[in-house]
Design a protein around this motif. Sequence first.
Motif, mmCIF file in Angstrom:
data_model
loop_
_atom_site.group_PDB
_atom_site.id
_atom_site.type_symbol
_atom_site.label_atom_id
_atom_site.label_comp_id
_atom_site.label_asym_id
_atom_site.label_seq_id
_atom_site.Cartn_x
_atom_site.Cartn_y
_atom_site.Cartn_z
ATOM 1 N N GLN A 15 -5.987 25.758 10.057
ATOM 2 C CA GLN A 15 -6.744 25.122 11.129
ATOM 3 C C GLN A 15 -6.123 23.781 11.514
ATOM 4 O O GLN A 15 -5.482 23.658 12.545
ATOM 5 C CB GLN A 15 -8.215 24.969 10.721
ATOM 6 N N ARG A 16 -6.304 22.759 10.687
ATOM 7 C CA ARG A 16 -5.766 21.441 10.992
ATOM 8 C C ARG A 16 -5.256 20.799 9.716
ATOM 9 O O ARG A 16 -5.482 21.311 8.626
ATOM 10 C CB ARG A 16 -6.855 20.563 11.637
ATOM 11 N N PHE A 17 -4.545 19.697 9.873
ATOM 12 C CA PHE A 17 -4.181 18.912 8.708
ATOM 13 C C PHE A 17 -5.431 18.170 8.235
ATOM 14 O O PHE A 17 -6.534 18.629 8.425
ATOM 15 C CB PHE A 17 -3.062 17.929 9.050
ATOM 16 N N GLY A 18 -5.303 17.055 7.635
ATOM 17 C CA GLY A 18 -6.441 16.296 7.146
ATOM 18 C C GLY A 18 -5.937 15.122 6.339
ATOM 19 O O GLY A 18 -4.730 14.911 6.177
ATOM 20 N N PRO A 19 -6.842 14.316 5.788
ATOM 21 C CA PRO A 19 -6.436 13.077 5.114
ATOM 22 C C PRO A 19 -5.544 13.296 3.906
ATOM 23 O O PRO A 19 -4.769 12.415 3.542
ATOM 24 C CB PRO A 19 -7.779 12.437 4.713
ATOM 25 N N LEU A 20 -5.619 14.476 3.279
ATOM 26 C CA LEU A 20 -4.805 14.716 2.090
ATOM 27 C C LEU A 20 -3.314 14.812 2.392
ATOM 28 O O LEU A 20 -2.494 14.762 1.476
ATOM 29 C CB LEU A 20 -5.265 16.000 1.385
ATOM 30 N N VAL A 21 -2.952 14.934 3.664
ATOM 31 C CA VAL A 21 -1.523 15.008 3.995
ATOM 32 C C VAL A 21 -0.815 13.736 3.550
ATOM 33 O O VAL A 21 0.380 13.749 3.234
ATOM 34 C CB VAL A 21 -1.324 15.265 5.507
ATOM 35 N N ALA A 22 -1.550 12.638 3.463
ATOM 36 C CA ALA A 22 -0.955 11.378 3.023
ATOM 37 C C ALA A 22 -0.521 11.433 1.566
ATOM 38 O O ALA A 22 0.326 10.641 1.141
ATOM 39 C CB ALA A 22 -1.949 10.232 3.223
ATOM 40 N N GLU A 23 -1.088 12.340 0.782
ATOM 41 C CA GLU A 23 -0.785 12.417 -0.643
ATOM 42 C C GLU A 23 0.274 13.468 -0.973
ATOM 43 O O GLU A 23 0.620 13.645 -2.137
ATOM 44 C CB GLU A 23 -2.069 12.709 -1.427
ATOM 45 N N VAL A 24 0.769 14.162 0.034
ATOM 46 C CA VAL A 24 1.768 15.205 -0.191
ATOM 47 C C VAL A 24 3.160 14.587 -0.080
ATOM 48 O O VAL A 24 3.497 14.010 0.953
ATOM 49 C CB VAL A 24 1.626 16.340 0.837
ATOM 50 N N PRO A 25 4.003 14.689 -1.111
ATOM 51 C CA PRO A 25 5.354 14.129 -1.002
ATOM 52 C C PRO A 25 6.143 14.829 0.094
ATOM 53 O O PRO A 25 5.919 16.005 0.393
ATOM 54 C CB PRO A 25 5.958 14.388 -2.389
ATOM 55 N N SER A 26 7.084 14.093 0.689
ATOM 56 C CA SER A 26 7.835 14.636 1.818
ATOM 57 C C SER A 26 8.659 15.857 1.436
ATOM 58 O O SER A 26 9.007 16.672 2.300
ATOM 59 C CB SER A 26 8.757 13.553 2.406
ATOM 60 N N SER A 27 8.991 16.002 0.161
ATOM 61 C CA SER A 27 9.772 17.162 -0.276
ATOM 62 C C SER A 27 8.957 18.448 -0.260
ATOM 63 O O SER A 27 9.519 19.548 -0.351
ATOM 64 C CB SER A 27 10.325 16.921 -1.680
ATOM 65 N N VAL A 28 7.631 18.343 -0.146
ATOM 66 C CA VAL A 28 6.760 19.508 0.038
ATOM 67 C C VAL A 28 6.445 19.610 1.532
ATOM 68 O O VAL A 28 5.850 18.698 2.107
ATOM 69 C CB VAL A 28 5.457 19.380 -0.769
ATOM 70 N N ARG A 29 6.842 20.700 2.158
ATOM 71 C CA ARG A 29 6.577 20.841 3.590
ATOM 72 C C ARG A 29 5.106 21.130 3.836
ATOM 73 O O ARG A 29 4.466 21.878 3.084
ATOM 74 C CB ARG A 29 7.415 21.967 4.200
ATOM 75 N N GLU A 53 -6.978 11.033 11.979
ATOM 76 C CA GLU A 53 -6.568 12.380 11.614
ATOM 77 C C GLU A 53 -5.117 12.646 12.025
ATOM 78 O O GLU A 53 -4.438 13.479 11.430
ATOM 79 C CB GLU A 53 -7.484 13.433 12.244
ATOM 80 N N PHE A 54 -4.628 11.929 13.024
ATOM 81 C CA PHE A 54 -3.270 12.178 13.501
ATOM 82 C C PHE A 54 -2.211 11.703 12.506
ATOM 83 O O PHE A 54 -1.102 12.199 12.518
ATOM 84 C CB PHE A 54 -3.065 11.511 14.865
ATOM 85 N N PHE A 55 -2.518 10.742 11.673
ATOM 86 C CA PHE A 55 -1.628 10.212 10.645
ATOM 87 C C PHE A 55 -0.359 9.625 11.259
ATOM 88 O O PHE A 55 -0.096 8.444 11.142
ATOM 89 C CB PHE A 55 -1.269 11.287 9.614
ATOM 90 N N LEU A 56 0.451 10.432 11.917
ATOM 91 C CA LEU A 56 1.675 9.964 12.568
ATOM 92 C C LEU A 56 1.958 10.866 13.760
ATOM 93 O O LEU A 56 1.972 12.092 13.615
ATOM 94 C CB LEU A 56 2.854 9.998 11.593
ATOM 95 N N SER A 81 0.839 -1.197 0.000
ATOM 96 C CA SER A 81 0.000 0.000 0.000
ATOM 97 C C SER A 81 0.873 1.245 0.000
ATOM 98 O O SER A 81 2.051 1.210 0.340
ATOM 99 C CB SER A 81 -0.916 0.027 1.228
ATOM 100 N N ALA A 82 0.272 2.361 -0.389
ATOM 101 C CA ALA A 82 0.918 3.644 -0.160
ATOM 102 C C ALA A 82 0.944 3.892 1.345
ATOM 103 O O ALA A 82 0.329 3.165 2.125
ATOM 104 C CB ALA A 82 0.155 4.748 -0.881
ATOM 105 N N ASN A 83 1.659 4.922 1.771
ATOM 106 C CA ASN A 83 1.750 5.237 3.191
ATOM 107 C C ASN A 83 0.410 5.765 3.689
ATOM 108 O O ASN A 83 0.020 6.895 3.391
ATOM 109 C CB ASN A 83 2.847 6.277 3.421
ATOM 110 N N ILE A 84 -0.309 4.929 4.433
ATOM 111 C CA ILE A 84 -1.624 5.335 4.929
ATOM 112 C C ILE A 84 -1.541 5.978 6.301
ATOM 113 O O ILE A 84 -2.562 6.402 6.853
ATOM 114 C CB ILE A 84 -2.601 4.145 4.971
ATOM 115 N N GLY A 85 -0.340 6.040 6.866
ATOM 116 C CA GLY A 85 -0.174 6.628 8.181
ATOM 117 C C GLY A 85 -0.131 5.570 9.267
ATOM 118 O O GLY A 85 -0.611 4.447 9.101
#
Length: 662
Positions: A355-369, A217-220, A87-91
């Motif tokens: 406000q907060r992060f959200g589920p889309l943070v899983a789709e952001v590559p690590s090179s994008v802060r 929502e915490f992801f990690l 799987s992709a990184n689901i957190g």
Amino acid sequence: MTRELERAYLHGHTGPALPPPAQATVRELAVLVVGYKNPDLLETCLRAVQTHLPDLRTLVWDNSGPDYPGMAEVIGRHPDVDWSLGSANIGFAAAVNALAAKAPECDLLLLNPDAILLGPLAGTRTAIAQSGVAAAAPLVIDGQDSGDRSRPWDVAHRDRGLVRALVSKAGYAEKLRRTGLSDLYPAPPQAVDGYLTGACLAISRDAWNAVGSFDEEFFLYGEETDWQHRARAAGWQLKLVDEQGVEHTGHGTVAGDPIAGMRSRDLLRANIALNLELNSNVHKADLYLAGTSLLDRVQRSARKERAARRRVGAAKPSVVFTTNRLVYGGAERQHVLLGTELDRRGYEVVIACMQRFGPLVAEVPSSVRVVRQPWWAPAIDLGDGKSVLVTGDTNTETGFATLWRRSGKQRRWLVGSHIPPEVDRPTYSRGLAAAMRRADGFVALSPRHWEEANAFQNVGKRHFVAPNGVESVAALANVAPRQPVDGVPKLVMLSRIVEHKNPHLLVEALDGLRELPWELSIFGDGPDRERLEALTPDDLRDRVHWRGWSPGPAAALSDCDLLCVPSRSEAFPLVILEAMARRIPVIASSVCAVPDMLDQGHAGALVDDITVEGWRRALRGLLEQPQTWPALGDRGFDRMREHYTIEAMADAYEAAIADVFA
């Protein structure tokens, strides 16, 4: 909405946590490990489990992604492990929840992949077998400490509040551990009134079932703290066990990877704030975020670290996107896609959540802060050169931009509008419009979007047009032509279910076309769903299906012959592009950018009269000629491929960025 109701609505918790039972259930223990890259550490972890807990079931979820180098060898050496792979990184939180669901009758031992088990954990296993104990942890030896400096009970923490969180961030938790200002205990605690860290954490299945799963929502980071807070609030206890547990050094899985390490630190900071918000209020969360930004600027050690991660003298401007939350929707998804493409082109990119992060943070590559920052404290670490801020047209984002813009001469601001314009009155409040006029440019989604946004109030003298995109050119290369409609035409509507989206109008229009073959599926959920669904005639229930929430457009459009978008208000409905990218023909209300998207009716059917009769006439014309639909879908696909790819969106923004610095 109370915090408890918000948590239940957003994260699927069905109600408050149940209190502990009078008698604990005796269960087997299952070892749960969430792997992330670094196969050598995972190998060492699994060998130690095999040595000290050889008879226990072990389950591993690998978040490294498919075919990560070296992982196949680890899998081959541990055939008895129950592996979840590919799987992709689901957190971390989602992975633990998935593993826990695979061992429904077991107590759980959460073990970090960079932790080395030192014993059989007999005391820890006995502790969670006691009635009323939610979780227990053994002592943890820090691999970097030695002698008297090692305090293995520091796995236990006092209840975290704003002051203790800032003291810890400032590095004074050790010096102040004998005061109430530190989250560290001066001696091993008899009762843990805060939380146990999750490097090696045993959880009672009784408590897991009563409290609920981890909040994804915490992801990690922070998920185990949040879970334990919920457990304690329901009357459960936490136990620190005086036995040797694991050797563990924090952040081992990202050691040697500065980009992944930065994402790790940003997630930790944001999730400490999220814990403060859920357990207290959003104001404390924002104060923590602002306080940590200030500490990064005044502390010598923090300044050095901050300087090391800044890109100095970059040839291209840094780009900052703002959003309220990274949730699935229009503007949020586009910021992720656009930021990812600009990052690929060599820009330094930061996404700042107000406000907060959200589920889309899983789709952001690590090179994008991805950082969380309150609107009133717009402190973002960037390179020393030019930078441009791209915001939405909300109050919070405009406030952030106004303060940010004043802090540097080489800063520019673009308003990326996404709110549907009003057609008969000003769209924005007078103050918001005045603030946006101070931007360096207004980015409209289409020519008609700009005309409507600027029709009743001045929102800016300089404007650019940058349509959204949903697919890359490469992804569109092998989209096969659609086959003629076979059997009953399948119509689909996919949207948030609110009244102005007009699902009830679509149903009523089709109600007058009963003599024609059709079947309608309505995907989506929202506050008006129950009321609008009730308007469907009972004798149409076999032809109109309210499907509820869809995990994404691919699922909803997998069996679709015609997409229907009957809204009376839209800015730039992305679902139209999702259909066009699949060669699915579209019929849509002629609002805002939609005529531009559908090439004034050449690349899709437009409905100018947004009434039941208007939609009924348009649908009749299409339903009587389904043989024309594949050609209509092809024209939509060609339009999308030419104007609405991710690359085309990035090209338009690059041109706007270059222009504002010209």
